[in-house]
Design an enzyme around this catalytic site. Structure first.
Site, PDB file in Angstrom:
ATOM      1  N   PRO A  81       4.802  13.254  -7.127  1.00  0.00           N
ATOM      2  CA  PRO A  81       5.916  13.545  -6.011  1.00  0.00           C
ATOM      3  C   PRO A  81       5.731  12.710  -4.510  1.00  0.00           C
ATOM      4  CG  PRO A  81       4.205  14.786  -6.056  1.00  0.00           C
ATOM      5  CD  PRO A  81       4.015  14.029  -7.748  1.00  0.00           C
ATOM      6  N   SER A 110       9.356  15.377  -6.004  1.00  0.00           N
ATOM      7  CA  SER A 110       9.342  16.316  -4.798  1.00  0.00           C
ATOM      8  C   SER A 110       9.881  17.429  -4.571  1.00  0.00           C
ATOM      9  CB  SER A 110       9.351  15.741  -3.303  1.00  0.00           C
ATOM     10  OG  SER A 110       8.747  15.676  -2.315  1.00  0.00           O
ATOM     11  N   TYR A 133       6.224  23.667  -2.515  1.00  0.00           N
ATOM     12  CA  TYR A 133       5.403  23.840  -1.105  1.00  0.00           C
ATOM     13  C   TYR A 133       6.033  25.266  -1.295  1.00  0.00           C
ATOM     14  CZ  TYR A 133       4.234  19.203   0.468  1.00  0.00           C
ATOM     15  OH  TYR A 133       3.697  18.059  -0.108  1.00  0.00           O
ATOM     16  N   THR A 159       1.462  22.330  -4.719  1.00  0.00           N
ATOM     17  CA  THR A 159       0.594  20.958  -3.695  1.00  0.00           C
ATOM     18  C   THR A 159      -0.282  22.408  -3.219  1.00  0.00           C
ATOM     19  OG1 THR A 159       2.163  19.348  -3.720  1.00  0.00           O
ATOM     20  CG2 THR A 159       0.470  19.591  -1.594  1.00  0.00           C
ATOM     21  N   LYS A 235      -2.073  20.850  -7.321  1.00  0.00           N
ATOM     22  CA  LYS A 235      -2.338  19.521  -7.336  1.00  0.00           C
ATOM     23  C   LYS A 235      -2.863  20.210  -5.464  1.00  0.00           C
ATOM     24  CE  LYS A 235       0.067  15.213  -5.661  1.00  0.00           C
ATOM     25  NZ  LYS A 235      -0.084  15.282  -4.594  1.00  0.00           N
ATOM     26  N   HIS A 259      -4.541  13.988  -1.413  1.00  0.00           N
ATOM     27  CA  HIS A 259      -2.678  14.094  -0.496  1.00  0.00           C
ATOM     28  C   HIS A 259      -3.096  11.976  -0.075  1.00  0.00           C
ATOM     29  CE1 HIS A 259       0.437  16.226   0.141  1.00  0.00           C
ATOM     30  NE2 HIS A 259       1.020  15.385   0.742  1.00  0.00           N
ATOM     31  N   ARG A 262      -4.322  11.687   3.425  1.00  0.00           N
ATOM     32  CA  ARG A 262      -2.860  11.772   4.306  1.00  0.00           C
ATOM     33  C   ARG A 262      -3.318  12.796   4.699  1.00  0.00           C
ATOM     34  NH1 ARG A 262       1.874   8.359   3.449  1.00  0.00           N
ATOM     35  NH2 ARG A 262       3.402  10.600   4.495  1.00  0.00           N
ATOM     36  N   GLY A 291      -4.853   9.195  -5.744  1.00  0.00           N
ATOM     37  CA  GLY A 291      -4.949   8.070  -5.043  1.00  0.00           C
ATOM     38  C   GLY A 291      -5.924   6.869  -5.611  1.00  0.00           C
ATOM     39  N   ILE A 293      -4.717   4.697  -7.310  1.00  0.00           N
ATOM     40  CA  ILE A 293      -5.121   4.097  -8.536  1.00  0.00           C
ATOM     41  C   ILE A 293      -4.220   2.597  -8.798  1.00  0.00           C
ATOM     42  CG2 ILE A 293      -4.285   4.253 -11.421  1.00  0.00           C
ATOM     43  CD1 ILE A 293      -5.061   7.033 -10.600  1.00  0.00           C
TER      44      ILE A 293
END
Length: 361
Positions: A81, A110, A133, A159, A235, A259, A262, A291, A293
């Site tokens: 997302p 997302s 969220y 998340t 996640k 994340h 972030r 992350g 990849i």
């Protein structure tokens, strides 16, 4: 633009995207928290794991398929997302959804998309999950979950590592906000469709501070299971303890994620956390990882450490920015092709036979 005009390497895709994107939008996608230590470590740490090739194995046929939550996927590359995709390209989330279908990729849409989940579902021809969220107005999140289920989402990916936003200094320096004409489409008609004015900082930072519920506990998983009616994936898991709690509270899978560097700068890179999380779930539920990849060898390393699948975010955003739907498709195609090559060169004929023996040391 033909495929011959498109980049081949991850670095070249990003460089081309940087040329076409306004600097503040590039910074929003590319940036991390604080000094961006975790952002850099996410990428670098994959390269610290070396591989043990085996030879004289018949690799004339190589199978990259995986099974995830009952779904047989042709490859383990999941489109993570990512918010506000129409900042990258007018096609936005619809172009990404079509590209996911064309490449057989699972797409996680997302919650903060610039088109509705209904429109994404209509464009999608492959498996679709909804990322979520939880807002202070919890009913708003529940409504989105119901819309996602009706749009064909087969799981909800909550998340869990954004109780507050990380210190994203690039966005603060740029006073990041959505331009006129773009909104968080899933919340059209509500105040949550729009960011507040940046006020010398980041509009997104203010939005998260005002709207996201920072008081969530593990009880939210039970609430979401009752609300969603589909499997719930968590996640943002980075520890053995939280992996065990995720299983105990009914999660169908977890995603090892910081994340994209972030949130907490200095959090350990996901490849290092992956071992611990895999140990924590004890084989009871699948583990995904994101992350840094960028190469097929990274995907192979993740599977060798116990991951079922990987998620990519920035790589396909660069493809979207450069060439819309075809850019996303090409990024996925190159990564899956590179994975097939890595499998063959390690003497592996299927992801199902890959384990820690592929890794050196």
């Amino acid at each position: 633009m033909t495929d011959a005009d498109l980049p081949l390497s991850p670095e070249a895709w990003e460089a081309r995207a940087r040329e076409v994107l306004p600097s503040d939008i590039y910074d929003y996608y590319a940036g991390g928290a604080g000094d961006e230590v975790t952002l850099r470590a996410n990428r670098d740490a994959w390269g610290e794991l070396f591989l043990r090739p085996r030879v004289l194995v018949d690799v004339g046929e190589v199978d990259t398929s995986v099974r995830l939550l009952g779904e047989l996927l042709p490859h383990p590359v999941v489109l993570a997302p990512t918010a506000f995709q129409r900042l990258a390209h007018d096609g936005g989330e619809l172009a990404t959804a079509r590209a996911a279908g064309a490449t057989g990729s699972l797409l996680v849409a997302s919650a903060l998309s610039t088109v509705t989940i209904e429109a994404i579902g209509a464009a999608a021809t492959g498996p679709l999950w909804l990322q979520l969220y939880v807002f202070r107005d919890r009913e708003l999140s529940a409504d989105l979950v119901r819309c996602g289920r009706e749009a064909g989402c087969r799981a909800v990916c909550l998340t869990v590592n954004v109780p507050v936003q990380g210190n994203r200094e690039r966005d603060a320096n740029n006073s990041f906000h959505l331009p006129d004409g773009l909104e968080m489409a899933n919340f059209a008609g509500h105040v949550q469709a729009h960011m507040p004015e940046p006020g010398g900082s980041s509009g997104l930072d203010r939005f998260i501070g005002e709207q996201f519920d920072p008081s969530l506990t593990w009880d939210v998983v039970g609430w979401l299971l009752e609300t969603a009616g589909v499997p719930v994936v968590l996640k943002g898991i980075l520890s053995r303890e939280d992996a065990r709690l995720a299983v105990e509270h009914g999660a169908a899978a977890v995603v090892v994620s910081n994340h994209g560097g972030r949130q907490l700068d200095g959090a350990w890179p996901t490849v290092r956390a992956l071992r611990e999380v895999v140990e924590g779930v004890e084989g009871r539920i699948p583990v995904l990882v994101d992350g840094g990849i960028r190469r097929g060898a990274d995907v192979l390393r993740a599977v060798a450490l116990g991951a079922t699948a990987v998620q990519i975010g920035r790589p396909y955003l660069w493809g979207l920015a450069v060439a819309g739907q075809r850019g996303v498709e090409r990024v996925v195609e190159l990564l899956v092709s590179d994975l097939r090559r890595a499998l063959a060169l390690t003497g592996s004929t299927s992801l199902r036979e890959v384990d820690a023996r592929v890794l050196a040391g």
